[in-house]
Design a protein around this motif. Structure first.
Motif, PDB file in Angstrom:
ATOM      1  N   ALA A 153     -15.920  -2.968  28.290  1.00 32.32           N
ATOM      2  CA  ALA A 153     -14.574  -3.166  27.746  1.00 32.32           C
ATOM      3  C   ALA A 153     -14.495  -4.493  26.998  1.00 32.32           C
ATOM      4  O   ALA A 153     -13.959  -4.552  25.879  1.00 32.32           O
ATOM      5  CB  ALA A 153     -13.545  -3.128  28.873  1.00 32.32           C
ATOM      6  N   ARG A 154     -15.044  -5.553  27.583  1.00 31.81           N
ATOM      7  CA  ARG A 154     -15.029  -6.869  26.932  1.00 31.81           C
ATOM      8  C   ARG A 154     -15.713  -6.774  25.564  1.00 31.81           C
ATOM      9  O   ARG A 154     -15.210  -7.273  24.557  1.00 31.81           O
ATOM     10  CB  ARG A 154     -15.720  -7.904  27.816  1.00 31.81           C
ATOM     11  N   GLU A 155     -16.856  -6.119  25.535  1.00 34.50           N
ATOM     12  CA  GLU A 155     -17.602  -5.967  24.279  1.00 34.50           C
ATOM     13  C   GLU A 155     -16.770  -5.219  23.233  1.00 34.50           C
ATOM     14  O   GLU A 155     -16.675  -5.649  22.081  1.00 34.50           O
ATOM     15  CB  GLU A 155     -18.899  -5.217  24.576  1.00 34.50           C
ATOM     16  N   LEU A 156     -16.164  -4.112  23.635  1.00 34.92           N
ATOM     17  CA  LEU A 156     -15.348  -3.327  22.702  1.00 34.92           C
ATOM     18  C   LEU A 156     -14.081  -4.073  22.294  1.00 34.92           C
ATOM     19  O   LEU A 156     -13.673  -4.022  21.131  1.00 34.92           O
ATOM     20  CB  LEU A 156     -14.996  -1.965  23.314  1.00 34.92           C
ATOM     21  N   ASN A 169      -6.926  -1.483  19.744  1.00 38.17           N
ATOM     22  CA  ASN A 169      -7.717  -0.466  19.037  1.00 38.17           C
ATOM     23  C   ASN A 169      -8.815   0.140  19.899  1.00 38.17           C
ATOM     24  O   ASN A 169      -9.623   0.926  19.396  1.00 38.17           O
ATOM     25  CB  ASN A 169      -8.337  -1.056  17.776  1.00 38.17           C
ATOM     26  N   THR A 170      -8.867  -0.242  21.161  1.00 39.74           N
ATOM     27  CA  THR A 170      -9.894   0.280  22.063  1.00 39.74           C
ATOM     28  C   THR A 170      -9.230   1.163  23.107  1.00 39.74           C
ATOM     29  O   THR A 170      -8.352   0.713  23.838  1.00 39.74           O
ATOM     30  CB  THR A 170     -10.646  -0.872  22.764  1.00 39.74           C
ATOM     31  N   SER A 171      -9.660   2.397  23.157  1.00 39.94           N
ATOM     32  CA  SER A 171      -9.084   3.318  24.135  1.00 39.94           C
ATOM     33  C   SER A 171      -9.945   3.352  25.402  1.00 39.94           C
ATOM     34  O   SER A 171     -11.137   3.027  25.368  1.00 39.94           O
ATOM     35  CB  SER A 171      -9.004   4.733  23.547  1.00 39.94           C
ATOM     36  N   LEU A 172      -9.321   3.753  26.485  1.00 43.94           N
ATOM     37  CA  LEU A 172     -10.075   3.926  27.724  1.00 43.94           C
ATOM     38  C   LEU A 172     -11.117   5.028  27.559  1.00 43.94           C
ATOM     39  O   LEU A 172     -12.181   4.973  28.171  1.00 43.94           O
ATOM     40  CB  LEU A 172      -9.128   4.221  28.889  1.00 43.94           C
ATOM     41  N   ARG A 173     -10.854   5.981  26.714  1.00 47.60           N
ATOM     42  CA  ARG A 173     -11.819   7.050  26.423  1.00 47.60           C
ATOM     43  C   ARG A 173     -13.079   6.453  25.785  1.00 47.60           C
ATOM     44  O   ARG A 173     -14.193   6.820  26.141  1.00 47.60           O
ATOM     45  CB  ARG A 173     -11.185   8.101  25.501  1.00 47.60           C
TER      46      ARG A 173
END
Length: 164
Positions: free
Chosen positions: A15-18, A26-30
């Protein structure tokens, strides 16, 4: 099978990277679960929401900063600033994440906390009532160090902070 703490740490790392690459919004859990090769419900087992995940990533920075400004005494200014930069460098990815998407400052009341940390650092450096010019110079120095941890986050530490 990985222990939940291992999975939780892997989720935070991906998650940190994304978040750094794309921004939090702009980052979804999916996307996070897909990159990890786990199901979205498995991700929800560890983090109830994206907000909870973001807070868990920012929390170590908050804890380190609070500890830093609370436990340091006045002393050698150069050592204080070097130690401060080292701490900033350890958390540069989170700082990049925050700067990339300023709405991240809303998590854990970061905006106000960051100003408080700066005021406390300046007091450690200069005492409780510095002259305005000295206060301004300290603000520029501390802000510049933060900027370097973001602007040059992609470089090796020894290029950003050469050994003395």
């Amino acid at each position: 099978m990985a222990r939940p703490s291992d999975t939780k740490a892997r989720i935070q790392a991906v998650a940190r990277e994304l978040f750094v690459e794309q921004g939090v919004q702009n980052t979804s859990l999916r996307q996070i679960s897909d990159r990890l090769g786990i199901t979205k419900p498995a991700l929800y087992y560890h983090f109830a929401s994206r907000d909870e995940l973001v807070r868990s990533i920012i929390q170590p920075l908050v804890e380190d900063m609070e500890r830093f400004v609370a436990t340091r005494g006045s002393g050698d200014a150069r050592e204080l600033l070097e130690d401060y930069f080292d701490m900033l460098w350890r958390h540069r990815d989170v700082t990049v994440m925050i700067v990339r998407e300023m709405s991240t400052l809303g998590y854990l009341d970061l905006g106000e906390r960051m100003f408080d940390w700066r005021r406390r650092l300046i007091t450690l450096l200069l005492g409780p009532d510095p002259a305005p010019a000295r206060h301004i110079h300290a603000t520029v120095a501390i802000g510049g160090m933060s900027d370097c941890s973001v602007e040059y986050a992609h470089l090796p530490l020894d290029e950003v902070k050469p050994a003395a």
